[in-house]
Design a protein around this motif. Structure first.
Motif, PDB file in Angstrom:
ATOM      1  N   ILE A  73      17.100   5.220   1.756  1.00 28.48           N
ATOM      2  CA  ILE A  73      16.343   6.207   2.520  1.00 28.48           C
ATOM      3  C   ILE A  73      16.475   7.494   1.992  1.00 28.48           C
ATOM      4  CG2 ILE A  73      15.731   7.163   4.921  1.00 28.48           C
ATOM      5  CD1 ILE A  73      14.808   4.222   4.666  1.00 28.48           C
ATOM      6  N   LYS A  74      17.784   7.966   1.757  1.00 28.32           N
ATOM      7  CA  LYS A  74      18.029   9.373   1.250  1.00 28.32           C
ATOM      8  C   LYS A  74      17.661   9.588  -0.025  1.00 28.32           C
ATOM      9  CE  LYS A  74      21.959  12.250   0.412  1.00 28.32           C
ATOM     10  NZ  LYS A  74      23.414  12.329   0.297  1.00 28.32           N
ATOM     11  N   LYS A 106       0.961  -1.078  -0.062  1.00 27.50           N
ATOM     12  CA  LYS A 106       0.206   0.038  -0.030  1.00 27.50           C
ATOM     13  C   LYS A 106       0.847   1.200  -0.134  1.00 27.50           C
ATOM     14  CE  LYS A 106      -0.454   0.226   4.851  1.00 27.50           C
ATOM     15  NZ  LYS A 106      -1.148   0.378   6.002  1.00 27.50           N
ATOM     16  N   MET A 107       0.309   2.507  -0.422  1.00 29.64           N
ATOM     17  CA  MET A 107       0.934   3.516  -0.485  1.00 29.64           C
ATOM     18  C   MET A 107       1.182   3.994   1.195  1.00 29.64           C
ATOM     19  SD  MET A 107       2.091   6.088  -2.415  1.00 29.64           S
ATOM     20  CE  MET A 107       2.424   7.849  -2.349  1.00 29.64           C
ATOM     21  N   LEU A 108       2.459   4.360   1.434  1.00 31.10           N
ATOM     22  CA  LEU A 108       2.728   4.670   2.829  1.00 31.10           C
ATOM     23  C   LEU A 108       3.186   6.047   3.108  1.00 31.10           C
ATOM     24  CD1 LEU A 108       5.010   1.364   3.620  1.00 31.10           C
ATOM     25  CD2 LEU A 108       2.533   1.734   4.085  1.00 31.10           C
ATOM     26  N   ASN A 155      13.794  -0.015  17.931  1.00 28.04           N
ATOM     27  CA  ASN A 155      12.429   1.031  17.490  1.00 28.04           C
ATOM     28  C   ASN A 155      12.255   0.366  16.061  1.00 28.04           C
ATOM     29  OD1 ASN A 155      12.911   2.885  19.252  1.00 28.04           O
ATOM     30  ND2 ASN A 155      14.637   3.746  18.380  1.00 28.04           N
ATOM     31  N   GLY A 156      12.406  -0.761  15.654  1.00 32.64           N
ATOM     32  CA  GLY A 156      11.864  -1.489  14.531  1.00 32.64           C
ATOM     33  C   GLY A 156      12.486  -0.821  13.423  1.00 32.64           C
ATOM     34  N   ASP A 173       7.149   7.708   8.314  1.00 30.23           N
ATOM     35  CA  ASP A 173       7.532   6.340   8.746  1.00 30.23           C
ATOM     36  C   ASP A 173       8.359   5.597   7.795  1.00 30.23           C
ATOM     37  OD1 ASP A 173       5.926   6.967  10.952  1.00 30.23           O
ATOM     38  OD2 ASP A 173       3.949   6.205   9.772  1.00 30.23           O
ATOM     39  N   LEU A 174       8.811   6.267   6.668  1.00 31.04           N
ATOM     40  CA  LEU A 174       9.980   5.384   5.814  1.00 31.04           C
ATOM     41  C   LEU A 174      10.965   4.498   6.293  1.00 31.04           C
ATOM     42  CD1 LEU A 174      10.889   5.249   2.893  1.00 31.04           C
ATOM     43  CD2 LEU A 174      12.388   7.339   3.377  1.00 31.04           C
ATOM     44  N   ASP A 175      11.501   4.866   7.383  1.00 28.03           N
ATOM     45  CA  ASP A 175      12.752   4.033   7.971  1.00 28.03           C
ATOM     46  C   ASP A 175      11.989   2.738   8.422  1.00 28.03           C
ATOM     47  OD1 ASP A 175      14.040   6.622   7.796  1.00 28.03           O
ATOM     48  OD2 ASP A 175      15.297   5.893   9.166  1.00 28.03           O
TER      49      ASP A 175
END
Length: 94
Positions: free
Chosen positions: A85-86, A6-8, A35-36, A12-14
């Motif tokens: 991530i970047k 799903k589109m997130l 922290n998951g 909360d990317l990391d």
């Protein structure tokens, strides 16, 4: 498939990308902090257990999740979890 791809939310990317890598790509839970999130952002993707083909497949999941297209030429230059991530943060248009 992770949350049916799903589109997130980019906030909360990391955590979401870590969950995807754990669930669909077989990354070990030992690589994740309390922290998951994958704790060592500079750890090479291959050290997380991703093969070259897995990294290329990850491009398509990122496109579905964040509407970020990663061209092949850029994908092969992404070496670490932190690089991914970047890249997403820089190219997300949300």
């Amino acid at each position: 498939m992770f949350y049916a791809i799903k589109m997130l939310d980019i906030q909360d990317l990391d955590k979401d990308l870590t969950a995807l890598l754990l669930h669909d790509y077989g990354v070990s839970k030992e690589k994740v902090d309390g922290n998951g999130i994958i704790s060592q952002k500079e750890l090479p993707l291959y050290d997380l257990g991703l093969s070259f083909l897995s990294v290329l497949r990850l491009r398509f999941d990122i496109k579905k999740m964040y509407k970020v297209i990663i061209p092949y030429e850029d994908a092969i230059s992404l070496k670490t979890f932190g690089d991914v991530i970047k890249y997403i943060r820089e190219h997300h248009k949300g």
